[in-house]
Design an enzyme around this catalytic site. Structure first.
Site, mmCIF file in Angstrom:
data_model
loop_
_atom_site.group_PDB
_atom_site.id
_atom_site.type_symbol
_atom_site.label_atom_id
_atom_site.label_comp_id
_atom_site.label_asym_id
_atom_site.label_seq_id
_atom_site.Cartn_x
_atom_site.Cartn_y
_atom_site.Cartn_z
ATOM 1 N N ASN A 146 42.004 35.984 52.226
ATOM 2 C CA ASN A 146 43.266 36.719 52.087
ATOM 3 C C ASN A 146 44.469 35.971 52.653
ATOM 4 O O ASN A 146 45.598 36.217 52.249
ATOM 5 C CB ASN A 146 43.141 38.115 52.695
ATOM 6 C CG ASN A 146 42.437 39.043 51.727
ATOM 7 O OD1 ASN A 146 42.522 38.856 50.514
ATOM 8 N ND2 ASN A 146 41.717 40.020 52.234
ATOM 9 N N SER A 158 39.261 43.138 55.692
ATOM 10 C CA SER A 158 39.767 42.005 54.917
ATOM 11 C C SER A 158 40.807 41.195 55.674
ATOM 12 O O SER A 158 41.063 40.042 55.310
ATOM 13 C CB SER A 158 40.349 42.492 53.595
ATOM 14 O OG SER A 158 41.324 43.465 53.830
ATOM 15 N N HIS A 177 32.771 40.099 54.916
ATOM 16 C CA HIS A 177 33.854 40.461 53.996
ATOM 17 C C HIS A 177 33.405 40.249 52.551
ATOM 18 O O HIS A 177 33.358 39.114 52.078
ATOM 19 C CB HIS A 177 35.088 39.612 54.346
ATOM 20 C CG HIS A 177 36.272 39.886 53.496
ATOM 21 N ND1 HIS A 177 37.253 38.958 53.253
ATOM 22 C CD2 HIS A 177 36.645 40.996 52.821
ATOM 23 C CE1 HIS A 177 38.168 39.479 52.472
ATOM 24 N NE2 HIS A 177 37.828 40.712 52.187
ATOM 25 N N GLU A 193 32.334 36.464 52.822
ATOM 26 C CA GLU A 193 32.915 35.695 53.927
ATOM 27 C C GLU A 193 32.348 36.226 55.255
ATOM 28 O O GLU A 193 32.430 37.426 55.521
ATOM 29 C CB GLU A 193 34.431 35.917 53.858
ATOM 30 C CG GLU A 193 35.292 35.135 54.779
ATOM 31 C CD GLU A 193 36.745 35.163 54.267
ATOM 32 O OE1 GLU A 193 37.273 36.259 53.965
ATOM 33 O OE2 GLU A 193 37.354 34.081 54.162
HETATM 34 N N1 CAA Z 1 29.566 46.605 38.221
HETATM 35 C C1 CAA Z 1 28.798 45.923 37.349
HETATM 36 N N2 CAA Z 1 29.294 45.056 36.435
HETATM 37 C C2 CAA Z 1 30.624 44.892 36.409
HETATM 38 C C3 CAA Z 1 31.495 45.575 37.283
HETATM 39 C C4 CAA Z 1 30.903 46.455 38.223
HETATM 40 N N3 CAA Z 1 31.630 47.148 39.128
HETATM 41 N N4 CAA Z 1 32.769 45.183 37.027
HETATM 42 C C5 CAA Z 1 32.699 44.268 36.027
HETATM 43 N N5 CAA Z 1 31.414 44.110 35.649
HETATM 44 C C6 CAA Z 1 30.882 43.204 34.660
HETATM 45 C C7 CAA Z 1 31.166 43.642 33.245
HETATM 46 O O1 CAA Z 1 30.160 44.498 32.752
HETATM 47 C C8 CAA Z 1 31.208 42.326 32.464
HETATM 48 O O2 CAA Z 1 29.945 41.870 32.074
HETATM 49 P P1 CAA Z 1 29.797 40.875 30.787
HETATM 50 O O3 CAA Z 1 30.673 39.673 31.073
HETATM 51 O O4 CAA Z 1 28.366 40.538 30.768
HETATM 52 O O5 CAA Z 1 30.278 41.708 29.642
HETATM 53 C C9 CAA Z 1 31.705 41.353 33.499
HETATM 54 O O6 CAA Z 1 31.542 41.952 34.791
HETATM 55 C C10 CAA Z 1 33.115 41.079 33.236
HETATM 56 O O7 CAA Z 1 33.814 42.314 33.205
HETATM 57 P P2 CAA Z 1 34.862 42.703 32.092
HETATM 58 O O8 CAA Z 1 34.469 42.123 30.760
HETATM 59 O O9 CAA Z 1 35.100 44.161 32.192
HETATM 60 O O10 CAA Z 1 36.179 42.078 32.561
HETATM 61 P P3 CAA Z 1 36.482 40.611 32.980
HETATM 62 O O11 CAA Z 1 35.807 39.630 32.138
HETATM 63 O O12 CAA Z 1 37.937 40.605 33.153
HETATM 64 O O13 CAA Z 1 35.809 40.483 34.420
HETATM 65 C C11 CAA Z 1 36.015 40.613 36.739
HETATM 66 C C12 CAA Z 1 36.113 41.359 35.437
HETATM 67 C C13 CAA Z 1 34.549 40.350 37.080
HETATM 68 C C14 CAA Z 1 36.576 41.565 37.779
HETATM 69 C C15 CAA Z 1 36.755 39.239 36.607
HETATM 70 O O14 CAA Z 1 37.993 39.435 35.995
HETATM 71 C C16 CAA Z 1 37.009 38.610 37.935
HETATM 72 O O15 CAA Z 1 36.144 37.942 38.484
HETATM 73 N N6 CAA Z 1 38.222 38.780 38.464
HETATM 74 C C17 CAA Z 1 38.595 38.276 39.757
HETATM 75 C C18 CAA Z 1 38.123 39.250 40.788
HETATM 76 C C19 CAA Z 1 38.459 38.793 42.177
HETATM 77 O O16 CAA Z 1 39.134 37.818 42.423
HETATM 78 N N7 CAA Z 1 37.950 39.572 43.151
HETATM 79 C C20 CAA Z 1 38.219 39.301 44.531
HETATM 80 C C21 CAA Z 1 39.446 40.036 44.936
HETATM 81 S S1 CAA Z 1 39.825 39.731 46.584
HETATM 82 C C22 CAA Z 1 38.864 40.784 47.430
HETATM 83 O O17 CAA Z 1 38.119 41.575 46.942
HETATM 84 C C23 CAA Z 1 38.979 40.698 48.891
HETATM 85 C C24 CAA Z 1 40.037 41.484 49.525
HETATM 86 O O18 CAA Z 1 39.917 41.655 50.716
HETATM 87 C C25 CAA Z 1 41.226 42.017 48.831
#
Ligand code: CAA
Length: 289
Positions: free
Chosen positions: A194, A123, A144, A156
């Site tokens: 990031n 990352s 990424h 990415e």
């Molecule tokens: N597998 C399958 N489905 C999943 C899942 C997984 N691991 N995690 C979440 N879901 C699904 C849920 O079942 C849910 O489906 P429905 O909407 O159909 O019910 C949907 O995703 C949404 O989940 P939740 O209702 O539990 O919760 P939410 O609405 O808060 O969504 C989230 C969760 C998808 C994580 C959303 O909040 C989101 O997009 N958050 C931002 C995540 C983000 O920015 N990620 C990048 C981080 S940076 C990175 O990863 C890089 C790094 O190097 C650090």
């Protein structure tokens, strides 16, 4: 030149959150997957997470219930990197530590057939420095993925100093074949995501620590005020505070003081409150959340 048709078996190194997610989406796209971690127990935990995730996707109708078993059958677990002699494309998702990644890449270089590209899910670390541990620097590329891998649409592609155009094209094609959209970044600390996300998270933590608002209001303000799915504190808990600290420290080292990690982030990591995965970060979580 290699293209997607040369890839039958994908090797995934590291069966943590990211490795398991990558193995899952590759198997869902029809690839055979070899998923490796250092302990059999970590590999088993990864299968549990993949099963949970597939169940959620089946429930949502995004994966056909009849395909669930076949997807799982396509993933084989191992603790032995020597098995990677059978792979046609490798994605490394081991811990975010340069020494570990260079050791893994030097070993992969020995075990994996010569022409096979080696991608890293790092990352923030330099693709060029990781690639230099191998004799195939032109075939090392950054791929990424975002967490949670099965849900997030973007990947990415990161281009190292010696990465060939062929390896870059194949990385885009592979990610797209997994149903993702891609963008490209030069091999600069933190790449696009990031470099911009970590200061945002650290500033959210500082705002909380300095009493600007409650954690709930900081997250609410950013969610409703800028239309993002998670505010900085809940996103930090979701990513893992240790991961955020590692990434921030690399950025700080490479780019200077404007990337200094927030004091409270360090303190939480020292206390072992790493976010969702330990049940406590800025918020508290139970099994269901
Ligand atoms: N597998 C399958 N489905 C999943 C899942 C997984 N691991 N995690 C979440 N879901 C699904 C849920 O079942 C849910 O489906 P429905 O909407 O159909 O019910 C949907 O995703 C949404 O989940 P939740 O209702 O539990 O919760 P939410 O609405 O808060 O969504 C989230 C969760 C998808 C994580 C959303 O909040 C989101 O997009 N958050 C931002 C995540 C983000 O920015 N990620 C990048 C981080 S940076 C990175 O990863 C890089 C790094 O190097 C650090």
């Amino acid at each position: 030149m290699r293209d997607l048709r040369d890839i039958d078996t994908v090797g995934v190194v590291g069966a943590g959150t990211m490795g398991a997610g990558i193995a899952q989406v590759a198997a869902t796209a029809g690839y055979d997957v070899l998923m490796r971690d250092v302990e059999a127990e970590f590999v088993e935990d990864a299968f549990d997470r993949i099963e949970d995730s597939l169940d959620r996707l089946v429930e949502k109708g995004e994966v056909d219930a009849d395909d669930r078993g076949a997807i799982l059958d396509r993933i084989v677990g191992t603790t032995d990197l020597a098995d990677f002699s059978q792979t046609d494309f490798v994605v490394e998702a081991a811990v975010e530590n340069m020494d570990v990644k260079r050791d893994v890449f030097a070993e992969l270089d020995e075990e994996v057939p010569d022409g096979v590209p080696l991608a890293t899910n790092t990352s923030t670390l330099s693709i060029t420095t990781i690639a230099a541990a191998t004799e195939r620097e032109d075939r090392v590329v950054g791929l990424h993925f975002m967490n949670p891998v099965p849900v997030m649409k973007g990947v990415e592609v990161v281009v190292g100093e010696k990465t060939s155009d062929e390896a870059v094209d194949l990385a885009h094609d592979f990610a797209e074949d997994l149903g993702k959209e891609t963008w490209e970044s030069d091999d600069k600390p933190g790449f696009v995501t990031n470099r911009i996300l970590m200061p945002w998270i650290n500033e959210g933590i500082r705002a909380f620590d300095e009493g600007v608002a409650s954690k709930e209001d900081i997250d609410k303000g950013m969610k409703l005020g800028t239309n993002v799915p998670m505010g900085p504190l809940e996103l930090a808990d979701h990513i893992g505070l240790d991961i955020c600290l590692d990434a921030s420290e690399t950025l700080h080292e490479e780019l200077g003081d404007r990337y200094k990690p927030a004091y409270l982030l360090k303190r939480k990591v020292d206390a072992g409150d790493l976010g969702k995965k330990t049940g406590k970060g800025f918020y508290e979580y139970d099994e269901d959340s």
